[in-house]
Design a protein around this motif. Structure first.
Motif, PDB file in Angstrom:
ATOM      1  N   GLU A  79       0.866  -1.178   0.000  1.00  0.00           N
ATOM      2  CA  GLU A  79       0.000   0.000   0.000  1.00  0.00           C
ATOM      3  C   GLU A  79       0.901   1.226   0.000  1.00  0.00           C
ATOM      4  N   SER A  83      -2.365   5.787  -2.270  1.00  0.00           N
ATOM      5  CA  SER A  83      -3.501   4.882  -2.446  1.00  0.00           C
ATOM      6  C   SER A  83      -4.397   4.896  -1.207  1.00  0.00           C
ATOM      7  N   LYS A  87      -8.373   6.067  -1.616  1.00  0.00           N
ATOM      8  CA  LYS A  87      -9.513   5.219  -1.260  1.00  0.00           C
ATOM      9  C   LYS A  87     -10.528   5.958  -0.398  1.00  0.00           C
TER      10      LYS A  87
END
Length: 387
Positions: A79, A83, A87
């Protein structure tokens, strides 16, 4: 991650640092030859780093629903910060702009407070005063989220670690409980601000954390734009979302804004460009500090800290420092102890209000978090609370 021997070996690095030290596991090398060459230096820190690596599970321990994603997965490169923010719909928005590398490259400290919104649904952040009085003391993110009625899926702690670290530092040195001279005013000297300069409105939460107290913070550091030198900023409301300002305002009118004495909290900031020891005489024309705090100071990395530490020693006020990992704090504490002559009574310890998302590509394999560890020196006349 860079090779631990980069710049110190007789040959250039051959590639990525993929060979971790088998003993401590905290550093890595690009080749066996560099690892062998670096042992003469690394052997003095290897045992200490090995002990620090044993605390990895503690550093990654957060109560949030996203904890695994923000800690282990980022450290393993499964991750990224970008990101993670994407999200949640907050990538490069509002006060989140500076929380990832692409935001860091495009952000400018010249634009202080232009991007001052949460950009989150209203129930995920504190945009109004608390519905109940603050407990005697907050000990963890769970305590804080429960008190402020924020669900544990909220990423608000990624920004709130700034005011909560101030709160924790004040508690550690006894301010607000053991210092009777701090009644309705609290003066802080805040050294070396950088990222937080684009998140200043989050300091409005200090109104809730120090009810009935006027808090004045002198922010001093080279990152402050010269053209903003001396500027004063008043924060009279809690930070809100661009879409929800009217709702937050309405909610705040029904919440508890003051103490039983009827004194309303307030927060004012003043900006100073330059190093603390160079600007101190200008700063104290208005206030002498109850507490000096230096978040993520990097004291061991910058020689310019030495005269500032010498000044703090002469002031005889409590000073609290934080850094990204325990090793950075250990090195900083060694530097400070070479300067001060009074008690170093606040040992290096984990900050319960560290930022709950790992730093990407840190120098060590140790997990690093903003405001991760805290340590400090006490005034000769004050009592320090240690844990």
């Amino acid at each position: 991650m860079e090779c631990a021997a980069k710049g110190s070996g007789r040959t250039r690095c051959t590639g990525a640092a993929t060979r971790p030290c088998a003993r401590c596991g905290a550093v890595a090398y690009c080749s066996l030859s560099h690892q062998i060459e670096h042992w003469s230096s690394h052997k003095h820190e290897c045992d200490r780093l090995e002990q620090q690596m044993e605390s990895v599970h503690l550093l990654n321990d957060f109560p949030f629903t996203f904890s695994q994603e923000a800690t282990v997965q980022i450290c393993l490169k499964q991750e990224t910060r970008c990101s993670f923010l994407s999200k949640r719909g907050i990538h490069q928005k509002g006060m989140w702009m500076i929380e990832c590398r692409c935001g860091e490259s495009s952000a400018s400290f010249d634009c202080l407070r232009l991007n001052n919104s949460w950009d989150l649904p209203r129930n995920l952040y504190p945009c109004y005063a608390p519905e109940s009085q603050i407990p005697v003391q907050l000990h963890s993110w769970s305590d804080y989220y429960n008190w402020r009625c924020i669900p544990l899926d909220s990423p608000a702690a990624l920004l709130l670690h700034w005011p909560l670290t101030i709160y924790h530092a004040a508690q550690l040195v006894g301010i607000g409980t053991l210092n009777p001279e701090v009644c309705d005013k609290l003066y802080l000297h805040y050294l070396g601000p950088e990222k937080e300069l684009l998140q200043l409105d989050v300091f409005g939460e200090l109104q809730a954390l120090f009810p009935g107290v006027h808090i004045h913070i002198e922010l001093v550091g080279p990152a402050i734009p010269p053209q903003r030198d001396g500027e004063k900023i008043s924060i009279s409301r809690y930070a809100s979302s661009n879409e929800d300002q009217s709702t937050c305002k309405s909610a705040s009118e029904n919440a508890i804004l003051s103490t039983q004495s009827g004194i309303t909290s307030a927060v004012t900031l003043q900006l100073w460009h330059g190093l603390y020891h160079d600007r101190y005489r200008d700063i104290v024309k208005d206030s002498s500090p109850h507490l000096v705090i230096a978040p993520n100071g990097g004291i061991a990395a910058y020689p310019s800290w030495l005269p500032s530490i010498e000044l703090i020693e002469k002031l005889d006020v409590p000073a609290v420092f934080t850094d990204y990992c325990e090793e950075a704090c250990h090195l900083a504490a060694s530097c400070i102890e070479n300067v001060i002559s009074r008690s170093f009574r606040l040992p290096v310890q984990v900050n319960p209000f560290r930022q709950p998302i790992a730093v990407e590509d840190s120098v060590l394999l140790l997990p690093c978090y903003s405001n991760c560890f805290v340590f400090g020196i006490s005034a000769a006349s004050s009592m320090v609370v240690t844990r």
